[in-house]
Write a protein that holds these residues in place. Structure first.
Motif, PDB file in Angstrom:
ATOM      1  N   ALA A  21       0.836  -1.205   0.000  1.00 57.20           N
ATOM      2  CA  ALA A  21       0.000   0.000   0.000  1.00 57.20           C
ATOM      3  C   ALA A  21       0.869   1.253   0.000  1.00 57.20           C
ATOM      4  O   ALA A  21       0.575   2.245  -0.685  1.00 57.20           O
ATOM      5  CB  ALA A  21      -0.932  -0.006   1.213  1.00 57.20           C
ATOM      6  N   MET A  22       1.968   1.213   0.762  1.00 59.82           N
ATOM      7  CA  MET A  22       2.876   2.349   0.747  1.00 59.82           C
ATOM      8  C   MET A  22       3.565   2.471  -0.611  1.00 59.82           C
ATOM      9  O   MET A  22       3.774   3.567  -1.126  1.00 59.82           O
ATOM     10  CB  MET A  22       3.939   2.221   1.846  1.00 59.82           C
ATOM     11  N   LEU A  23       3.884   1.331  -1.221  1.00 56.61           N
ATOM     12  CA  LEU A  23       4.546   1.349  -2.527  1.00 56.61           C
ATOM     13  C   LEU A  23       3.694   2.069  -3.568  1.00 56.61           C
ATOM     14  O   LEU A  23       4.183   2.972  -4.264  1.00 56.61           O
ATOM     15  CB  LEU A  23       4.847  -0.080  -2.973  1.00 56.61           C
ATOM     16  N   VAL A  24       2.413   1.702  -3.679  1.00 56.41           N
ATOM     17  CA  VAL A  24       1.579   2.339  -4.704  1.00 56.41           C
ATOM     18  C   VAL A  24       1.312   3.794  -4.351  1.00 56.41           C
ATOM     19  O   VAL A  24       1.205   4.658  -5.242  1.00 56.41           O
ATOM     20  CB  VAL A  24       0.256   1.567  -4.923  1.00 56.41           C
ATOM     21  N   SER A  25       1.224   4.097  -3.051  1.00 56.39           N
ATOM     22  CA  SER A  25       1.037   5.490  -2.643  1.00 56.39           C
ATOM     23  C   SER A  25       2.273   6.323  -2.978  1.00 56.39           C
ATOM     24  O   SER A  25       2.161   7.466  -3.434  1.00 56.39           O
ATOM     25  CB  SER A  25       0.748   5.564  -1.137  1.00 56.39           C
ATOM     26  N   PHE A  26       3.453   5.746  -2.760  1.00 55.22           N
ATOM     27  CA  PHE A  26       4.688   6.454  -3.082  1.00 55.22           C
ATOM     28  C   PHE A  26       4.857   6.619  -4.600  1.00 55.22           C
ATOM     29  O   PHE A  26       5.476   7.578  -5.055  1.00 55.22           O
ATOM     30  CB  PHE A  26       5.902   5.735  -2.480  1.00 55.22           C
ATOM     31  N   MET A  27       4.330   5.683  -5.364  1.00 55.29           N
ATOM     32  CA  MET A  27       4.357   5.849  -6.821  1.00 55.29           C
ATOM     33  C   MET A  27       3.604   7.114  -7.220  1.00 55.29           C
ATOM     34  O   MET A  27       4.063   7.884  -8.074  1.00 55.29           O
ATOM     35  CB  MET A  27       3.746   4.626  -7.503  1.00 55.29           C
ATOM     36  N   ALA A  28       2.454   7.327  -6.592  1.00 47.52           N
ATOM     37  CA  ALA A  28       1.685   8.534  -6.876  1.00 47.52           C
ATOM     38  C   ALA A  28       2.408   9.769  -6.359  1.00 47.52           C
ATOM     39  O   ALA A  28       2.513  10.784  -7.063  1.00 47.52           O
ATOM     40  CB  ALA A  28       0.301   8.436  -6.236  1.00 47.52           C
ATOM     41  N   TRP A  29       2.923   9.683  -5.137  1.00 52.97           N
ATOM     42  CA  TRP A  29       3.582  10.823  -4.496  1.00 52.97           C
ATOM     43  C   TRP A  29       4.782  11.316  -5.308  1.00 52.97           C
ATOM     44  O   TRP A  29       5.003  12.514  -5.447  1.00 52.97           O
ATOM     45  CB  TRP A  29       4.028  10.415  -3.092  1.00 52.97           C
ATOM     46  N   SER A  30       5.539  10.376  -5.860  1.00 51.97           N
ATOM     47  CA  SER A  30       6.776  10.731  -6.560  1.00 51.97           C
ATOM     48  C   SER A  30       6.604  10.767  -8.076  1.00 51.97           C
ATOM     49  O   SER A  30       7.591  10.782  -8.815  1.00 51.97           O
ATOM     50  CB  SER A  30       7.881   9.726  -6.203  1.00 51.97           C
ATOM     51  N   SER A  31       5.384  10.797  -8.559  1.00 46.38           N
ATOM     52  CA  SER A  31       5.140  10.705 -10.006  1.00 46.38           C
ATOM     53  C   SER A  31       5.588  11.933 -10.784  1.00 46.38           C
ATOM     54  O   SER A  31       5.844  11.850 -11.988  1.00 46.38           O
ATOM     55  CB  SER A  31       3.649  10.458 -10.275  1.00 46.38           C
ATOM     56  N   VAL A  32       5.708  13.069 -10.118  1.00 46.20           N
ATOM     57  CA  VAL A  32       6.026  14.308 -10.830  1.00 46.20           C
ATOM     58  C   VAL A  32       7.494  14.361 -11.262  1.00 46.20           C
ATOM     59  O   VAL A  32       7.809  14.789 -12.370  1.00 46.20           O
ATOM     60  CB  VAL A  32       5.700  15.537  -9.961  1.00 46.20           C
ATOM     61  N   ALA A  33       8.396  13.894 -10.388  1.00 48.75           N
ATOM     62  CA  ALA A  33       9.826  14.028 -10.664  1.00 48.75           C
ATOM     63  C   ALA A  33      10.254  13.400 -11.994  1.00 48.75           C
ATOM     64  O   ALA A  33      10.911  14.072 -12.804  1.00 48.75           O
ATOM     65  CB  ALA A  33      10.645  13.446  -9.513  1.00 48.75           C
ATOM     66  N   PRO A  34       9.907  12.146 -12.280  1.00 53.91           N
ATOM     67  CA  PRO A  34      10.366  11.566 -13.550  1.00 53.91           C
ATOM     68  C   PRO A  34       9.674  12.143 -14.780  1.00 53.91           C
ATOM     69  O   PRO A  34      10.140  11.942 -15.898  1.00 53.91           O
ATOM     70  CB  PRO A  34      10.056  10.074 -13.388  1.00 53.91           C
ATOM     71  N   LEU A  35       8.558  12.854 -14.574  1.00 52.61           N
ATOM     72  CA  LEU A  35       7.804  13.425 -15.700  1.00 52.61           C
ATOM     73  C   LEU A  35       7.948  14.939 -15.784  1.00 52.61           C
ATOM     74  O   LEU A  35       7.284  15.572 -16.613  1.00 52.61           O
ATOM     75  CB  LEU A  35       6.312  13.062 -15.563  1.00 52.61           C
TER      76      LEU A  35
END
Length: 406
Positions: A21-35
């Motif tokens: 659950a933390m993994l998928v939440s962190f995917m959303a949280w950090s989605s801006v940096a690579p894009l």
């Protein structure tokens, strides 16, 4: 609060699902940096500039500050309920982001997205109650591997948007992923026991514990470095970087390759986290922390020497990943001992200060405008942490965690 450390099936599910659950939440949280560079033409800023660093840093702000109340809520209401509510809330900014064309409006929505970063405090509070103290170093280290969501985002989101940079593809993917996982989490986990008599005042009392603030300082260095560099790497080596590094001849591939490097950093740091926790189960954490600070010190010096040399720079980056990751695990071995009935509250405070380190440092880099000096600032902060550790925990005798085998 009932003792549930013997419920092995529930403990296993809490650990596995809490981590995921933390993994998928962190995917959303950090989605801006690579894009971030893909957002540039749409939002009207120049890739590689201070505007990009601010865009990347903003989600970290709320995701750090709100860890305090979210950790307290998890202790009081139950980690399962809070986690489900958090993932549902995260869907709101994910739906909005692809439709925004204003830089200012995006900053406001990214503040909301920052709530996904509070999943760390919820996960640690939820997982910790299922394991006895002597196993919490490894258990919380494994739970902390949910941080690898940073790496997963950096690795796959640039490929999802493709050469045409369809940002909506990435966010539609995240929406489906979190929606599906919210249902799975709800169906497969048990709620943790809670103390209905716990008051806000008792939870906030952890702020009076000096050890809360010492651990916050140390976590600001270790986790702050993890967050800052995980988000900064695409800016440091990607399109428009100040070093003039060319990591791909095809501009469309620059975003993907920069994402690979960022993913590698986050993956190494995340993998090292449970190792740090497991070692801290056997060796006094204060000894491990001094080892970590020595490693971070060396890493920052290598980074400072690598501002014009890609190989040296990335050597420093991955050395930092190793020691910051170990340090994250060691610090959170110590957290449950500060206030055993308020683990969520302590986690919130320590996680908030640590996250703020990840928020502030990109602004330090942007403000100084000189990478060599910026990395030496991190060197200086490492020295301060080492001095505090020596003065308080070695010379002063504070141990937090006592291990009779040492």
């Amino acid at each position: 609060m009932e003792n549930i450390s013997n419920d092995k099936k529930a403990a296993t599910m809490a650990l596995v699902m809490g981590t995921l659950a933390m993994l998928v939440s962190f995917m959303a949280w950090s989605s801006v940096a690579p894009l971030a560079t893909a957002f540039a033409p749409k939002l009207g800023f120049v890739a590689g500039t201070g505007a990009q660093k601010v865009l990347v840093a903003v989600p970290v702000l709320l995701g750090s500050i709100m860890r305090i109340p979210m950790g307290i809520l998890s202790d009081r209401l139950g980690g399962k309920k809070v986690f489900i509510a958090l993932m549902i809330f995260t869907l709101i900014p994910l739906v909005i982001i692809p439709h925004i064309t204003s830089y200012t409006a995006m900053l406001w929505v990214l503040l909301l997205l920052g709530m996904a970063g509070t999943s760390f405090a919820v996960a640690i509070s939820y997982v910790s109650v299922w394991f006895p103290a002597e196993k919490q170093g490894l258990a919380l280290g494994i739970a902390g591997m949910g941080n690898i969501g940073n790496a997963v985002s950096a690795l796959i989101l640039p490929s999802i948007i493709g050469p045409a940079k369809h940002i909506d593809y990435a966010y539609n993917f995240l929406i489906v992923l979190i929606a599906v996982f919210t249902v799975i989490f709800a169906l497969t986990t048990k709620e943790m026991p809670t103390d209905k008599n716990k008051t806000l005042g008792s939870a906030l009392s952890v702020a009076k514990e000096k050890d809360t603030w010492y651990l916050s300082l140390f976590y600001m260095l270790t986790f702050g470095s993890f967050m800052a560099f995980g988000n900064l790497i695409p800016t440091l080596i990607g399109k428009g970087n100040v070093n003039g590094f060319v990591i791909a001849d095809n501009p469309a591939r620059v975003l993907v390759i920069a994402g690979f490097w960022a993913a590698g950093f986050s993956a190494v740091a995340t993998i090292m986290r449970p190792l740090g926790g497991a070692i801290a189960d056997k060796i006094l954490p204060k000894k491990m922390l001094m080892f970590v600070f020595a490693g971070v010190f060396v890493s920052t010096l290598v980074l400072a020497e690598g501002t014009k040399n890609f190989a040296i720079l990335m050597t420093g980056v991955f050395l930092l990943a190793v020691f910051a990751g170990i340090g994250n695990g060691v610090v959170f071995k110590m957290v449950p001992y500060v206030s055993k009935k308020n683990t969520g509250a302590v986690t919130g405070f320590v996680g908030a200060i640590g996250g703020l380190g990840g928020f502030v440092y990109p602004f330090v880099v942007a403000g100084i405008g000189n990478l060599h000096i910026s990395f030496l600032v991190l060197t200086g902060f490492t020295i301060i942490c080492a001095i505090v550790l020596w003065a308080v925990f070695f010379r002063g005798g504070d141990t937090i965690v006592k291990n009779p085998r040492n």
